[in-house]
Design a protein around this motif. Sequence first.
Motif, PDB file in Angstrom:
ATOM      1  N   VAL A 188      39.795  50.274  36.293  1.00 46.55           N
ATOM      2  CA  VAL A 188      39.338  49.230  35.189  1.00 46.55           C
ATOM      3  C   VAL A 188      39.775  47.966  35.753  1.00 46.55           C
ATOM      4  N   ILE A 189      40.948  47.890  36.359  1.00 45.44           N
ATOM      5  CA  ILE A 189      41.599  46.857  37.019  1.00 45.44           C
ATOM      6  C   ILE A 189      41.372  46.508  38.447  1.00 45.44           C
ATOM      7  N   LEU A 190      41.142  47.664  39.287  1.00 46.29           N
ATOM      8  CA  LEU A 190      41.204  47.634  40.677  1.00 46.29           C
ATOM      9  C   LEU A 190      39.653  47.434  40.940  1.00 46.29           C
ATOM     10  N   ASN A 191      38.558  47.959  40.568  1.00 42.15           N
ATOM     11  CA  ASN A 191      37.449  47.808  40.736  1.00 42.15           C
ATOM     12  C   ASN A 191      36.894  46.203  40.487  1.00 42.15           C
ATOM     13  N   PRO A 192      37.190  45.475  39.476  1.00 42.06           N
ATOM     14  CA  PRO A 192      36.997  43.876  39.400  1.00 42.06           C
ATOM     15  C   PRO A 192      37.935  43.125  40.421  1.00 42.06           C
ATOM     16  N   ILE A 193      38.908  43.851  40.650  1.00 40.54           N
ATOM     17  CA  ILE A 193      39.637  42.941  41.762  1.00 40.54           C
ATOM     18  C   ILE A 193      39.037  42.691  43.023  1.00 40.54           C
ATOM     19  N   ILE A 194      38.224  44.157  43.456  1.00 41.34           N
ATOM     20  CA  ILE A 194      37.711  44.159  44.806  1.00 41.34           C
ATOM     21  C   ILE A 194      36.514  43.558  44.740  1.00 41.34           C
ATOM     22  N   LEU A 195      35.502  43.806  43.705  1.00 42.20           N
ATOM     23  CA  LEU A 195      34.173  43.302  43.583  1.00 42.20           C
ATOM     24  C   LEU A 195      34.129  41.766  43.245  1.00 42.20           C
ATOM     25  N   SER A 196      35.146  41.271  42.634  1.00 40.86           N
ATOM     26  CA  SER A 196      35.118  39.767  42.125  1.00 40.86           C
ATOM     27  C   SER A 196      35.752  38.961  43.445  1.00 40.86           C
ATOM     28  N   SER A 197      36.319  39.567  44.615  1.00 48.58           N
ATOM     29  CA  SER A 197      36.914  38.963  45.621  1.00 48.58           C
ATOM     30  C   SER A 197      35.583  38.514  46.582  1.00 48.58           C
ATOM     31  N   GLY A 198      34.606  39.330  46.464  1.00 51.19           N
ATOM     32  CA  GLY A 198      33.341  39.298  47.373  1.00 51.19           C
ATOM     33  C   GLY A 198      32.545  38.190  47.051  1.00 51.19           C
ATOM     34  N   VAL A 199      32.476  36.977  48.281  1.00 54.38           N
ATOM     35  CA  VAL A 199      31.427  35.921  47.886  1.00 54.38           C
ATOM     36  C   VAL A 199      29.956  36.187  48.529  1.00 54.38           C
ATOM     37  N   ASP A 200      29.076  36.233  47.711  1.00 55.41           N
ATOM     38  CA  ASP A 200      27.695  36.650  48.513  1.00 55.41           C
ATOM     39  C   ASP A 200      27.234  35.267  49.156  1.00 55.41           C
ATOM     40  N   VAL A 201      26.207  35.606  49.724  1.00 56.33           N
ATOM     41  CA  VAL A 201      25.327  34.585  50.745  1.00 56.33           C
ATOM     42  C   VAL A 201      25.153  33.431  50.220  1.00 56.33           C
ATOM     43  N   ASP A 202      25.006  33.482  48.849  1.00 52.25           N
ATOM     44  CA  ASP A 202      24.737  32.021  48.044  1.00 52.25           C
ATOM     45  C   ASP A 202      25.887  31.466  47.551  1.00 52.25           C
ATOM     46  N   GLY A 203      27.188  31.951  47.890  1.00 49.39           N
ATOM     47  CA  GLY A 203      28.551  31.472  47.489  1.00 49.39           C
ATOM     48  C   GLY A 203      28.837  31.919  46.072  1.00 49.39           C
ATOM     49  N   VAL A 245      33.102  42.482  35.161  1.00 52.40           N
ATOM     50  CA  VAL A 245      33.025  43.850  36.225  1.00 52.40           C
ATOM     51  C   VAL A 245      34.086  44.711  35.359  1.00 52.40           C
ATOM     52  N   ALA A 246      35.195  44.268  34.900  1.00 56.16           N
ATOM     53  CA  ALA A 246      36.002  45.237  34.008  1.00 56.16           C
ATOM     54  C   ALA A 246      35.338  46.151  33.037  1.00 56.16           C
ATOM     55  N   ALA A 247      34.464  45.380  32.348  1.00 56.22           N
ATOM     56  CA  ALA A 247      33.910  45.739  31.036  1.00 56.22           C
ATOM     57  C   ALA A 247      32.730  46.687  31.529  1.00 56.22           C
ATOM     58  N   ALA A 248      31.972  46.250  32.540  1.00 53.34           N
ATOM     59  CA  ALA A 248      30.954  47.289  33.222  1.00 53.34           C
ATOM     60  C   ALA A 248      31.563  48.554  34.053  1.00 53.34           C
ATOM     61  N   THR A 249      32.567  48.497  34.524  1.00 57.14           N
ATOM     62  CA  THR A 249      33.245  49.549  35.238  1.00 57.14           C
ATOM     63  C   THR A 249      33.667  50.625  34.103  1.00 57.14           C
ATOM     64  N   ALA A 250      34.300  49.932  33.051  1.00 57.58           N
ATOM     65  CA  ALA A 250      34.717  51.213  31.864  1.00 57.58           C
ATOM     66  C   ALA A 250      33.428  51.630  31.148  1.00 57.58           C
ATOM     67  N   LEU A 251      32.223  50.985  30.954  1.00 56.17           N
ATOM     68  CA  LEU A 251      31.148  51.515  30.358  1.00 56.17           C
ATOM     69  C   LEU A 251      30.546  52.538  31.193  1.00 56.17           C
ATOM     70  N   THR A 252      30.316  52.298  32.369  1.00 55.10           N
ATOM     71  CA  THR A 252      29.630  53.145  33.245  1.00 55.10           C
ATOM     72  C   THR A 252      30.459  54.371  33.475  1.00 55.10           C
ATOM     73  N   ALA A 253      31.470  54.259  33.720  1.00 53.09           N
ATOM     74  CA  ALA A 253      32.662  55.224  33.838  1.00 53.09           C
ATOM     75  C   ALA A 253      32.570  56.214  32.626  1.00 53.09           C
TER      76      ALA A 253
END
Length: 488
Positions: free
Chosen positions: A51-66, A74-82
């Motif tokens: 719940v902490i690590l997934n947001p760290i990884i995903l929020s660190s990525g900047v997409d092609v549009d910046g 992401v933390a909330a979505a991670t916990a919900l999906t899990a």
Amino acid sequence: MTTAPSSAPDTVEPEPKNGFDRFFEITRRRSTVGTEVRGGVVTFVTMAYIVILNPIILSSGVDVDGDSLSFVAVAAATALTAGVMTILFGLVTRLPFAFAAGLGINSFLAVSVVGQVTWSEAMGLVVINGLIIVLLAATGLRRMIFDAVPIQLKLAITVGIGLFIAFIGFVDAGFVTSTGASSPPVGLGVDGSVSTIPTLVFVITLLLTGILVARKVKGCILIGLVSGTVLAVVIEAIWNIGPKFADDGVNPGGWGLSVPELPATLVSIPDLSLLGQVSFGSFERIGVLAALMLVFTLVFTNFFDAMGTMTGLSKEAGLANEKGDFPRIKSALIVEGVGAVAGGLTSSSSSTVFIESGAGIGEGARTGFANVVTGALFLVAMFFTPLVSIVPSEVAAAALVIVGALMMSQIRFIDFSEFSVLLPVFLTVTVMPLTYSIANGIGAGFVSWVVVRSLSGKAKQISPLLWIVAAGFLLYFARGPIEALLQG
């Protein structure tokens, strides 16, 4: 500690106590409601870091549009999906395999994929990946591939995952660290010494839990996790160690993913704004061939990571037969594909079977009721994200090393008298932890099995499907140059 039941049928089948017991097969698998609850709690505590690590990884990525993803969302979505996928898997398959965002795929998305597409388009690729996996499972092709894998490789996958889990634990605890040099690439602690308090807490928790396991104390892993967390909270309150990574720089002696201290607020309203933020425009943006190559990589990683994990967990739980098959395998493979679809739709990355479920199995979990407990705790965690972060990764890492040791024991069932068996098994077991990928280990094992066994006069013993899968892994291993050619 509850002993794994034998896969051989008993002469007298125990009678279920009620409909609930009959549905989850609790008595039949020589378990109890209390054991399942305890196992479910242990699995959650061991996995809560996601719940902490997934947001760290995903929020660190900047997409092609910046653009980047919101950490809180992401933390909330991670916990919900899990939570939803873990409960669904437990109800459908009655197996104690919990779900969460797969670490290999989320890193691939953040590092490689979003440099070419937007985040919503990347999640669209994850959804397509999941639909393909569901289709393969529903048509029986995924089961056929599973059945084509020889038992020696299935056992090797179990052992390799055990070493992989242990290696993850050692790295998370700071017990094994990168040296920054080409040789040796890793070393012990800091400059060859266990010199930080968080790593010392890991060692103490590991030894304490190991003693409890050796003495077969019920609730041993949970007791170890709770004891280690209490010790960490007390130490942090006294010495104020702080996090390893802070805004003002790096603190080598700090805690890894979360600081073990009581939060100022216990409850927070979950941010579910990322749900449904999916686009399939990547095919237009980067071209059909390039997009298909990304999907191919996702499918191969998702497909074989999950297959290997479920093989290892079912064997550890004593639920697999002599061929490595486990109950309701087709349903399990279908639901695992649904997890990828769900992860894409919630922008939390593909949700898949988690190897940390082995901690709950080591605690005695044998049925899907443990999953219901774990999933419910993940849903509650949506509102208690600050509380979940109390357990430091160093303490959770101790449980992973214990589980890795338990899974290692399966190696005793492999006959090493033939080198054509020994080499593929060795590659499967070693490549997984050394490359930090279950799929890589499986691929190395499959390719070497086909090549070495066939050229040793045993080609007729190899399933045609295994040849096809091995060829697919050759493409998987060469995907970098292939992608470069397509983009060129």
